[in-house]
Design a protein around this motif. Structure first.
Motif, mmCIF file in Angstrom:
data_model
loop_
_atom_site.group_PDB
_atom_site.id
_atom_site.type_symbol
_atom_site.label_atom_id
_atom_site.label_comp_id
_atom_site.label_asym_id
_atom_site.label_seq_id
_atom_site.Cartn_x
_atom_site.Cartn_y
_atom_site.Cartn_z
ATOM 1 N N ARG A 1 -4.620 86.023 -10.422
ATOM 2 C CA ARG A 1 -4.467 87.217 -9.611
ATOM 3 C C ARG A 1 -4.689 86.911 -8.132
ATOM 4 O O ARG A 1 -5.698 86.303 -7.754
ATOM 5 C CB ARG A 1 -5.448 88.303 -10.047
ATOM 6 C CG ARG A 1 -5.194 89.661 -9.381
ATOM 7 C CD ARG A 1 -6.311 90.642 -9.672
ATOM 8 N NE ARG A 1 -6.407 91.011 -11.064
ATOM 9 C CZ ARG A 1 -5.705 91.985 -11.636
ATOM 10 N NH1 ARG A 1 -4.818 92.670 -10.922
ATOM 11 N NH2 ARG A 1 -5.896 92.273 -12.915
ATOM 12 N N LEU A 2 -3.727 87.310 -7.317
ATOM 13 C CA LEU A 2 -3.841 87.138 -5.870
ATOM 14 C C LEU A 2 -4.559 88.334 -5.252
ATOM 15 O O LEU A 2 -4.403 89.464 -5.714
ATOM 16 C CB LEU A 2 -2.455 87.004 -5.240
ATOM 17 C CG LEU A 2 -1.570 85.846 -5.739
ATOM 18 C CD1 LEU A 2 -0.205 85.901 -5.054
ATOM 19 C CD2 LEU A 2 -2.241 84.502 -5.493
ATOM 20 N N ASP A 3 -5.318 88.080 -4.202
ATOM 21 C CA ASP A 3 -5.985 89.162 -3.485
ATOM 22 C C ASP A 3 -5.007 89.970 -2.646
ATOM 23 O O ASP A 3 -5.295 91.115 -2.271
ATOM 24 C CB ASP A 3 -7.078 88.596 -2.559
ATOM 25 C CG ASP A 3 -8.299 88.122 -3.333
ATOM 26 O OD1 ASP A 3 -8.332 88.330 -4.566
ATOM 27 O OD2 ASP A 3 -9.193 87.518 -2.712
ATOM 28 N N MET B 1 1.945 89.678 -7.115
ATOM 29 C CA MET B 1 0.479 89.729 -7.050
ATOM 30 C C MET B 1 -0.186 88.697 -7.960
ATOM 31 O O MET B 1 -1.388 88.762 -8.200
ATOM 32 C CB MET B 1 -0.016 91.129 -7.419
ATOM 33 C CG MET B 1 0.299 92.188 -6.395
ATOM 34 S SD MET B 1 -0.514 91.900 -4.802
ATOM 35 C CE MET B 1 -2.242 91.938 -5.254
ATOM 36 N N GLY B 2 0.597 87.727 -8.461
ATOM 37 C CA GLY B 2 -0.018 86.700 -9.286
ATOM 38 C C GLY B 2 0.910 86.192 -10.368
ATOM 39 O O GLY B 2 2.125 86.366 -10.300
ATOM 40 N N LYS B 3 0.312 85.575 -11.389
ATOM 41 C CA LYS B 3 1.090 84.935 -12.439
ATOM 42 C C LYS B 3 0.418 85.138 -13.787
ATOM 43 O O LYS B 3 -0.803 85.017 -13.914
ATOM 44 C CB LYS B 3 1.224 83.438 -12.145
ATOM 45 C CG LYS B 3 1.979 82.651 -13.199
ATOM 46 C CD LYS B 3 2.227 81.212 -12.750
ATOM 47 C CE LYS B 3 0.963 80.395 -12.689
ATOM 48 N NZ LYS B 3 1.248 78.950 -12.402
ATOM 49 N N GLN C 1 -2.719 79.939 1.783
ATOM 50 C CA GLN C 1 -2.295 80.641 0.576
ATOM 51 C C GLN C 1 -3.231 81.819 0.357
ATOM 52 O O GLN C 1 -4.418 81.745 0.691
ATOM 53 C CB GLN C 1 -2.354 79.725 -0.647
ATOM 54 C CG GLN C 1 -1.411 78.544 -0.600
ATOM 55 C CD GLN C 1 -1.446 77.749 -1.900
ATOM 56 O OE1 GLN C 1 -1.580 78.307 -2.981
ATOM 57 N NE2 GLN C 1 -1.323 76.431 -1.780
ATOM 58 N N PRO C 2 -2.738 82.903 -0.194
ATOM 59 C CA PRO C 2 -3.646 84.010 -0.512
ATOM 60 C C PRO C 2 -4.664 83.577 -1.556
ATOM 61 O O PRO C 2 -4.366 82.752 -2.424
ATOM 62 C CB PRO C 2 -2.705 85.104 -1.040
ATOM 63 C CG PRO C 2 -1.476 84.383 -1.483
ATOM 64 C CD PRO C 2 -1.345 83.187 -0.589
ATOM 65 N N HIS C 3 -5.864 84.123 -1.443
ATOM 66 C CA HIS C 3 -6.924 83.772 -2.394
ATOM 67 C C HIS C 3 -6.525 84.180 -3.809
ATOM 68 O O HIS C 3 -5.949 85.253 -4.032
ATOM 69 C CB HIS C 3 -8.231 84.460 -2.001
ATOM 70 C CG HIS C 3 -9.366 84.129 -2.911
ATOM 71 N ND1 HIS C 3 -9.814 84.988 -3.886
ATOM 72 C CD2 HIS C 3 -10.134 82.995 -2.998
ATOM 73 C CE1 HIS C 3 -10.816 84.416 -4.535
ATOM 74 N NE2 HIS C 3 -11.027 83.217 -4.010
ATOM 75 N N GLY D 1 2.995 98.105 -12.940
ATOM 76 C CA GLY D 1 3.299 97.828 -11.538
ATOM 77 C C GLY D 1 2.185 97.133 -10.780
ATOM 78 O O GLY D 1 2.340 96.820 -9.601
ATOM 79 N N GLU D 2 1.056 96.862 -11.442
ATOM 80 C CA GLU D 2 -0.097 96.291 -10.747
ATOM 81 C C GLU D 2 0.168 94.887 -10.200
ATOM 82 O O GLU D 2 -0.513 94.438 -9.268
ATOM 83 C CB GLU D 2 -1.317 96.256 -11.672
ATOM 84 C CG GLU D 2 -1.167 95.342 -12.879
ATOM 85 C CD GLU D 2 -2.401 95.335 -13.781
ATOM 86 O OE1 GLU D 2 -3.379 94.661 -13.421
ATOM 87 O OE2 GLU D 2 -2.362 95.997 -14.832
#
Length: 384
Positions: free
Chosen positions: A269-271, A255-257, A287-289, A144-145
């Motif tokens: 990974r998005l912050d 939260m990312g790709k 955009q999120p870092h 789930g992260e």
């Protein structure tokens, strides 16, 4: 019991490879005690190449009834997988079948019901689940992260096959003999993995091009669109005619790709959760870092031998399988849905009408032409 006495039904390219692995001692808790094949040339190969104490049969059911085995590995043409599995389980043998679980889900559902009635071990050869990269992806997604799924794209076009590959066997690449093409022969691995990683979609729209690149009856070029319950979407592209081919899997989440290509796993990974950022940011182009890293894995990739070791371990010690045999219906559901969507030229809901699929498949089988195979047996080592 210190070793599982294994019989292999079907000793063509894949079956003979499994036989060699066991004879060479790569699966220490297994002993090859019997093989079966309807083709005399393959029985002659077995009598020449395998140890003298390995019994050779001309029929799979004869092997099952012989009392020479505790378990069977079924490596026959696809339509026979459920029939032989049911026969083995009902006669008290453990069973493991090569992929796919079968050709159509109605038949595989009956196999799964037989397995549930039995107290014997039932497994399926989904060896790509042993790959360290896919195992790590499964671990990360399941934790789930990375949040919820938004999009999955898999272009898997490095299954290149020549015409001689299709011409080798009389059953291959025909509707009545094999039941399908690239979706049913090469891609059961990826269809299993995409549902193992992302879950089952609820709708599929596919375009399956038959005999586009080869002189065959079945599909050799597929593009499919997937929709998931939460609104996520996916695209799955495959063929046996591209060279050089591509194998690139991208899974985009909140939260990312994750990107899997060339044996490496990259994490973008998005912050911050993208859904939260989208709704709260006051900047139109912000955009999120994001950071990028190569994800470390344990490097292990046991493949077919790992699946067989786990199968023996479950029988002898009750340890986990790589894949329960009953799970094979999931990837087959995807290929059946893709075929049905293409045949009907429409979106198909999952679950679909299994009787409708079977009627449409039988139309294909009714026009299937008999052919003579060249008899060439290709070495499959390193192809999966």
């Amino acid at each position: 019991m210190e070793q599982v006495r294994l019989g292999i039904i079907g000793i063509g390219g894949m079956g003979s490879g499994h036989a060699r692995s066991i004879v060479e001692g790569r699966v220490p808790e297994m002993k090859l005690t019997a093989v079966a094949d309807i083709k005399e040339a393959r029985r002659q190969w077995a009598e020449k190449e395998l140890p003298a104490d390995v019994a050779v049969f001309g029929d799979g059911k004869e092997l099952i009834d012989s009392g020479t085995c505790d378990a069977v590995l079924i490596v026959t043409p696809h339509y026979q997988h459920p029939e032989l599995t049911i026969y083995a389980l009902e006669r008290g043998l453990h069973a493991i079948t090569e992929k796919p679980a079968g050709v159509y889900t109605k038949q595989v559902r009956e196999m799964n019901e037989a397995a549930e009635r039995s107290d014997k071990v039932f497994a399926i050869m989904l060896n790509q689940r042993t790959n360290c990269v896919y195992r790590k992806m499964h671990e990360m997604i399941s934790s789930g992260e990375l949040g919820q799924l938004k999009r999955v794209n898999w272009i898997i076009t490095d299954w290149y096959r020549t015409q001689s590959y299709y011409d080798a066997a009389d059953w291959k690449a025909t509707w009545d003999g094999e039941g399908g093409g690239v979706l049913l022969n090469q891609c059961p691995h990826q269809l299993d993995l995409i549902q193992w990683l992302c879950g089952m979609p609820v709708r599929v729209r596919a375009f399956c091009h038959e005999a586009k690149w080869h002189d065959i009856e079945v599909e050799d070029d597929v593009t499919a669109y997937l929709e998931y319950e939460n609104g996520a979407t996916g695209v799955f592209v495959t063929t046996t005619a591209d060279t050089p081919g591509t194998n690139r899997l991208e899974i985009t989440m909140e939260m990312g790709k994750l990107v899997c290509e060339g044996g490496k796993l990259l994490l973008y990974r998005l912050d911050e959760n993208e859904r939260v950022f989208c709704k709260t940011s006051k900047e139109g182009f912000a955009q999120p870092h994001c950071t990028m890293e190569e994800v470390e894995t344990d490097g292990e990739n046991a493949q077919h031998v790992g699946v067989l070791k786990a199968f023996a371990g479950r029988i002898l010690h009750g340890t986990p399988l790589v894949a329960e045999g009953t799970e094979g219906i999931r990837g087959l559901t995807l290929s059946n849905a893709m075929h049905l969507s293409s045949w009907l030229d429409q979106m198909v809901e999952i679950p679909f009408d299994e009787e409708l699929f079977l009627r449409e498949l039988n139309k294909k089988r009714a026009t299937s032409k008999k052919k003579a195979g060249s008899g060439i047996v290709f070495d499959t080592a390193g192809t999966y």
